[in-house]
Design a protein around this motif. Structure first.
Motif, PDB file in Angstrom:
ATOM      1  N   ASP A 192       0.819  -1.223   0.000  1.00 25.14           N
ATOM      2  CA  ASP A 192       0.000   0.000   0.000  1.00 25.14           C
ATOM      3  C   ASP A 192       0.848   1.267   0.000  1.00 25.14           C
ATOM      4  O   ASP A 192       0.406   2.309  -0.466  1.00 25.14           O
ATOM      5  N   ASN A 193       2.069   1.172   0.546  1.00 24.31           N
ATOM      6  CA  ASN A 193       2.882   2.372   0.710  1.00 24.31           C
ATOM      7  C   ASN A 193       4.342   1.967   0.797  1.00 24.31           C
ATOM      8  O   ASN A 193       4.646   0.907   1.350  1.00 24.31           O
ATOM      9  N   GLU A 194       5.221   2.810   0.270  1.00 23.05           N
ATOM     10  CA  GLU A 194       6.653   2.601   0.452  1.00 23.05           C
ATOM     11  C   GLU A 194       7.287   3.910   0.884  1.00 23.05           C
ATOM     12  O   GLU A 194       6.803   4.990   0.553  1.00 23.05           O
TER      13      GLU A 194
ATOM     14  N   ARG B 235      12.681   0.980   0.834  1.00 26.66           N
ATOM     15  CA  ARG B 235      13.146  -0.051   1.765  1.00 26.66           C
ATOM     16  C   ARG B 235      12.273  -0.177   3.005  1.00 26.66           C
ATOM     17  O   ARG B 235      12.592  -0.944   3.922  1.00 26.66           O
ATOM     18  N   ALA B 236      11.173   0.536   3.024  1.00 29.66           N
ATOM     19  CA  ALA B 236      10.170   0.378   4.088  1.00 29.66           C
ATOM     20  C   ALA B 236       8.803   0.309   3.412  1.00 29.66           C
ATOM     21  O   ALA B 236       8.491   1.143   2.555  1.00 29.66           O
ATOM     22  N   LEU B 237       8.034  -0.701   3.770  1.00 24.74           N
ATOM     23  CA  LEU B 237       6.728  -0.928   3.144  1.00 24.74           C
ATOM     24  C   LEU B 237       5.634  -1.049   4.190  1.00 24.74           C
ATOM     25  O   LEU B 237       5.874  -1.542   5.293  1.00 24.74           O
ATOM     26  N   ILE B 238       4.446  -0.628   3.806  1.00 29.22           N
ATOM     27  CA  ILE B 238       3.218  -1.000   4.512  1.00 29.22           C
ATOM     28  C   ILE B 238       2.459  -1.873   3.522  1.00 29.22           C
ATOM     29  O   ILE B 238       2.243  -1.484   2.372  1.00 29.22           O
TER      30      ILE B 238
ATOM     31  N   THR C 184       0.630  -5.051   7.648  1.00 25.95           N
ATOM     32  CA  THR C 184       1.975  -5.298   8.151  1.00 25.95           C
ATOM     33  C   THR C 184       2.936  -4.203   7.706  1.00 25.95           C
ATOM     34  O   THR C 184       2.703  -3.518   6.715  1.00 25.95           O
ATOM     35  N   ARG C 185       4.007  -4.076   8.458  1.00 23.73           N
ATOM     36  CA  ARG C 185       5.103  -3.181   8.076  1.00 23.73           C
ATOM     37  C   ARG C 185       6.319  -4.052   7.797  1.00 23.73           C
ATOM     38  O   ARG C 185       6.507  -5.099   8.422  1.00 23.73           O
ATOM     39  N   TRP C 186       7.127  -3.621   6.856  1.00 18.23           N
ATOM     40  CA  TRP C 186       8.343  -4.339   6.461  1.00 18.23           C
ATOM     41  C   TRP C 186       9.451  -3.314   6.304  1.00 18.23           C
ATOM     42  O   TRP C 186       9.225  -2.254   5.716  1.00 18.23           O
ATOM     43  N   SER C 187      10.632  -3.616   6.806  1.00 21.70           N
ATOM     44  CA  SER C 187      11.793  -2.774   6.535  1.00 21.70           C
ATOM     45  C   SER C 187      12.948  -3.684   6.143  1.00 21.70           C
ATOM     46  O   SER C 187      13.054  -4.820   6.620  1.00 21.70           O
ATOM     47  N   PHE C 188      13.783  -3.172   5.260  1.00 23.44           N
ATOM     48  CA  PHE C 188      14.844  -3.968   4.646  1.00 23.44           C
ATOM     49  C   PHE C 188      16.180  -3.247   4.738  1.00 23.44           C
ATOM     50  O   PHE C 188      16.246  -2.032   4.547  1.00 23.44           O
ATOM     51  N   ILE C 189      17.232  -4.014   5.011  1.00 21.93           N
ATOM     52  CA  ILE C 189      18.610  -3.525   4.895  1.00 21.93           C
ATOM     53  C   ILE C 189      19.208  -4.261   3.704  1.00 21.93           C
ATOM     54  O   ILE C 189      19.163  -5.499   3.642  1.00 21.93           O
ATOM     55  N   VAL C 190      19.739  -3.483   2.762  1.00 13.27           N
ATOM     56  CA  VAL C 190      20.267  -4.035   1.515  1.00 13.27           C
ATOM     57  C   VAL C 190      21.754  -3.706   1.442  1.00 13.27           C
ATOM     58  O   VAL C 190      22.157  -2.561   1.681  1.00 13.27           O
ATOM     59  N   ASP C 191      22.576  -4.713   1.132  1.00  7.13           N
ATOM     60  CA  ASP C 191      24.025  -4.495   1.047  1.00  7.13           C
ATOM     61  C   ASP C 191      24.408  -3.838  -0.281  1.00  7.13           C
ATOM     62  O   ASP C 191      23.562  -3.628  -1.163  1.00  7.13           O
ATOM     63  N   ASP C 192      25.694  -3.518  -0.422  1.00  6.21           N
ATOM     64  CA  ASP C 192      26.175  -2.837  -1.629  1.00  6.21           C
ATOM     65  C   ASP C 192      26.001  -3.684  -2.884  1.00  6.21           C
ATOM     66  O   ASP C 192      25.964  -3.154  -3.991  1.00  6.21           O
TER      67      ASP C 192
ATOM     68  N   GLY D  36       6.197  -6.967  10.988  1.00  6.86           N
ATOM     69  CA  GLY D  36       5.307  -7.007  12.138  1.00  6.86           C
ATOM     70  C   GLY D  36       3.999  -6.351  11.773  1.00  6.86           C
ATOM     71  O   GLY D  36       3.845  -5.787  10.688  1.00  6.86           O
ATOM     72  N   GLN D  37       3.061  -6.424  12.697  1.00  4.02           N
ATOM     73  CA  GLN D  37       1.774  -5.794  12.435  1.00  4.02           C
ATOM     74  C   GLN D  37       1.930  -4.288  12.445  1.00  4.02           C
ATOM     75  O   GLN D  37       2.679  -3.728  13.227  1.00  4.02           O
ATOM     76  N   ALA D  38       1.221  -3.649  11.529  1.00  5.85           N
ATOM     77  CA  ALA D  38       1.300  -2.185  11.413  1.00  5.85           C
ATOM     78  C   ALA D  38       0.159  -1.531  12.176  1.00  5.85           C
ATOM     79  O   ALA D  38      -0.859  -2.138  12.412  1.00  5.85           O
TER      80      ALA D  38
END
Length: 108
Positions: A65-67, A72-75, A88-96, A106-108
């Motif tokens: 629904d949203n970034e 790197r952060a999603l709802i 739900t909420r999602w966050s990501f760490i991405v390497d080089d 987790g739940q948003a």
């Protein structure tokens, strides 16, 4: 308003969501860096066990629904056969190298 997966800003996150929605374990593993970690509702989980249970064996699916944070952060509305649909909420760490080293959900 749902964001089409192909329009997600971050290539690694786009590949992650694509793999989840296609139930493609190989593509999912390919987007993760070696030794990647994750947490669910603030508690670290075993990545292989959690993804098998929450994504692959229960047919998980994400509707974004949203970034934010450069994609790197999603709802997202997350749906699987175990829990039904939840926001739900999602966050990501991405390497080089463009692979995900950690994701948190987790739940948003």
């Amino acid at each position: 308003m749902t964001i089409q997966v192909a329009k997600l800003s971050d290539p690694a996150v786009r590949a992650f969501v694509t793999a989840v929605n296609a139930h493609d374990r190989d593509a999912f593993q390919a987007v993760l860096a070696p030794g990647a970690t994750m947490s669910d509702d603030g508690a670290d989980r075993d990545l292989a066990d959690w993804t098998d249970r929450e994504i692959f064996s229960s047919r998980g699916h994400m509707e974004v629904d949203n970034e934010s944070n450069g994609g790197r952060a999603l709802i997202a509305r997350y749906n699987n056969d175990t829990w039904g649909e939840m926001k739900t909420r999602w966050s990501f760490i991405v390497d080089d190298g463009g692979r995900i080293t950690r994701f948190e959900t987790g739940q948003a």
